[in-house]
Design an enzyme around this catalytic site. Sequence first.
Site, PDB file in Angstrom:
ATOM      1  N   SER A 135     154.495  76.452  98.642  1.00  0.00           N
ATOM      2  CA  SER A 135     154.972  75.089  98.461  1.00  0.00           C
ATOM      3  C   SER A 135     156.227  75.046  97.585  1.00  0.00           C
ATOM      4  CB  SER A 135     153.838  74.232  97.879  1.00  0.00           C
ATOM      5  OG  SER A 135     154.150  72.870  97.891  1.00  0.00           O
ATOM      6  N   HIS A 158     155.254  74.127 103.924  1.00  0.00           N
ATOM      7  CA  HIS A 158     154.672  72.917 104.516  1.00  0.00           C
ATOM      8  C   HIS A 158     155.460  71.688 104.074  1.00  0.00           C
ATOM      9  CE1 HIS A 158     152.857  71.505 100.771  1.00  0.00           C
ATOM     10  NE2 HIS A 158     152.402  72.732 100.567  1.00  0.00           N
TER      11      HIS A 158
END
Length: 249
Positions: A135, A158
């Site tokens: 992330s 993501h």
Amino acid sequence: MRKYKNKAVIYGQRDEFVKNPCEDDSPKKEESDEQSDLSSELGSVFINHRGKVIYCLTIIGQVEGHYILPSSNKTTKYEHVIPMLVSVEEDDRVDGVLIMINTVGGDVEAGLAIAEVIAGLKKPTVSIVLGGGHSIGIPLAVAAKKSFIAKSATMTVHAVRTSGLTVGVWQTFEYFKRIQDRITEFIVENSAIDFSRYNELVLNTGQLVTDVGTILDGEDAVDEGLIDSIGTVSDAVDALYDMIEAKNY
């Protein structure tokens, strides 16, 4: 390679940093204990090798932002890391910075703030992802001038998300798109991946069960251009010292 006491003090208290961070003095026990506690809290240390001094910073657990996380969580606090990096940048006796990363991600604003500071350092910087750089850990990894990843490590790409209440209107989606673009643009500017390919990884629907995104292992991260090389901690340290000695930064 020898491990030395961390002489730096955060929150602008620079008196302790006036001393050489690698000199073998004999501080009083109270001072030694205080420095040891601080070093343990920040996961940081000064290393002297080949006649050069490097500052080693670890970014672990979850990057904590404006809200304090539960005490049971392992966190990296941006209000600690940023002043330390500024102190290191301004001290002529520190030659380079090694960033060791094992994080699940965390607060976007805090993560980008730390990444911007790392990217703006004039001194040589090398990062290595150990375990995971997921992330918002991705901008932190690519912010260094040279990046490594362990072969067994992974990185999860993501889309930005929230666990809070959102209003289902187009303005909300536009806002999230702008946040995602900020992250993507930083990563693209500091790595070899292009904008469209990174967005493809972000929007992939074939890997994550309850989310969109892509899991990259070490070799995949290098093949995609996110990270420069597969390597070990020794490889990262050697690369940093080579950068320092060559003045190639």
